[in-house]
Design an enzyme around this catalytic site. Structure first.
Site, PDB file in Angstrom:
ATOM      1  CE1 TYR A  33     -14.678  -1.403 -12.683  1.00 49.06           C
ATOM      2  CE2 TYR A  33     -12.971  -0.047 -11.703  1.00 49.06           C
ATOM      3  CZ  TYR A  33     -13.476  -1.291 -12.009  1.00 49.06           C
ATOM      4  OH  TYR A  33     -12.786  -2.422 -11.646  1.00 49.06           O
ATOM      5  CE  LYS A 148     -16.083  -1.882  -9.550  1.00 44.95           C
ATOM      6  NZ  LYS A 148     -15.202  -3.058  -9.349  1.00 44.95           N
ATOM      7  CG  LEU A 205     -14.066  -3.476  -4.679  1.00 40.79           C
ATOM      8  CD1 LEU A 205     -13.919  -1.962  -4.752  1.00 40.79           C
ATOM      9  CD2 LEU A 205     -14.352  -4.055  -6.054  1.00 40.79           C
TER      10      LEU A 205
END
Length: 285
Positions: A33, A148, A205
């Site tokens: 996402y 992600k 991330l």
């Protein structure tokens, strides 16, 4: 008032939106996402989000659902239909629907694509003025945090645990080192003026806001150190803050009950928030 959402080619009232029970995002969290901020009805850092989406899809050998131009058009259409002046567009890409099997389905399986909007204040978040409190929680996530994915159960557990401790968010700790927040990157400002954040790797991330803020900080004359830091080092810091697409830059004023400085947002975090907001407004599309 019902929102218009996008599901696999159709714009629908949210009450009518449906996805297959065999969708692998639902069964296996086999989906990725992106969340893009909206300011003044425009998309912030859209190209960077699309570049990261491409990387996530590539790492998981997942088919791209549409061209970047088509995805931009869908984002803009949802912003327009829902009258979003300030808020977020959430986009999820899944491997698609197939009979439940741990093996990936055939490569020609059609990927799923879902988008929806959330209206919310971003510029004038109260936490931008007051700062947030964080609590440390062990980092028990899977090893590929650089992708992600929608595997967000443990970050949800960690944030809920932090809330129970009277904090606003959790900082995740692994082998004595802070990795990141539940949905954000973490930073400290040392006594000698270095801005420290963990280096890019599979452990964190690769934040879109992180990249922009580090560039702006360097241009503003700050010394950057991309390295790991301990929880104790964070508690001794002059300042601390987090970055994310929805929070931009938010100061951290307390860690595990220990107040940083005088308990108010520091000048560096405030300055970086101002710089980021100004550039985001100027460059949004």
């Amino acid at each position: 008032m019902s929102r218009t959402v996008y599901v696999n080619g159709d714009y629908l009232p949210e009450e009518e939106a449906k996805i297959s029970v065999f969708d692998r995002g639902f069964l296996f969290a086999d989906a990725v996402y992106e969340v893009t901020s909206v300011l003044s009805g425009k998309l912030v850092d859209f190209a960077a989000h699309m570049k990261r989406l491409e990387r996530s899809l590539s790492e998981l050998k997942m088919t791209r659902p549409a061209s970047e131009a088509d995805l931009l058009a869908i984002h803009r259409e949802l912003v327009a239909r829902n009258g979003i002046d300030e808020g977020l567009v959430y986009m999820q890409v899944g491997r698609g629907a197939a009979d439940r099997d741990f093996l990936f389905p055939p490569e020609d399986t059609k990927p799923s694509l879902v988008l929806f909007t959330q209206a919310m204040g971003l510029r004038d978040k109260p936490a931008g003025r007051t700062g947030i409190k964080v609590a440390s929680v062990p980092d028990l996530r899977w090893g590929r945090r650089d992708i992600k994915t929608v595997q967000l159960l443990y970050p949800s557990i960690a944030k809920t645990e932090a809330k129970a401790k009277g904090a606003d968010d959790a900082w995740l700790v692994e082998d004595g080192m802070v990795t990141e927040g539940t949905s954000n990157n973490a930073y400290i400002l040392t006594e000698d003026g270095a801005l420290v954040t963990r280096a890019l790797s599979h452990a964190i991330l690769h934040g879109i806001t992180r990249a922009a803020v580090l560039r702006m900080a360097k241009e503003d004359g700050l010394r950057i150190e991309e390295r790991s830091f301990t929880l104790d080092e964070a508690k001794r810091a002059k300042e601390a803050f987090i970055t994310s697409a929805s929070a931009f830059v938010l100061p951290v004023v307390e860690i595990d009950g220990l107040t940083l400085g005088d308990g108010t947002p520091g000048p560096v975090a405030r300055r970086l928030r101002e710089i980021y907001l100004a550039e985001a407004e100027r460059t949004a599309i």
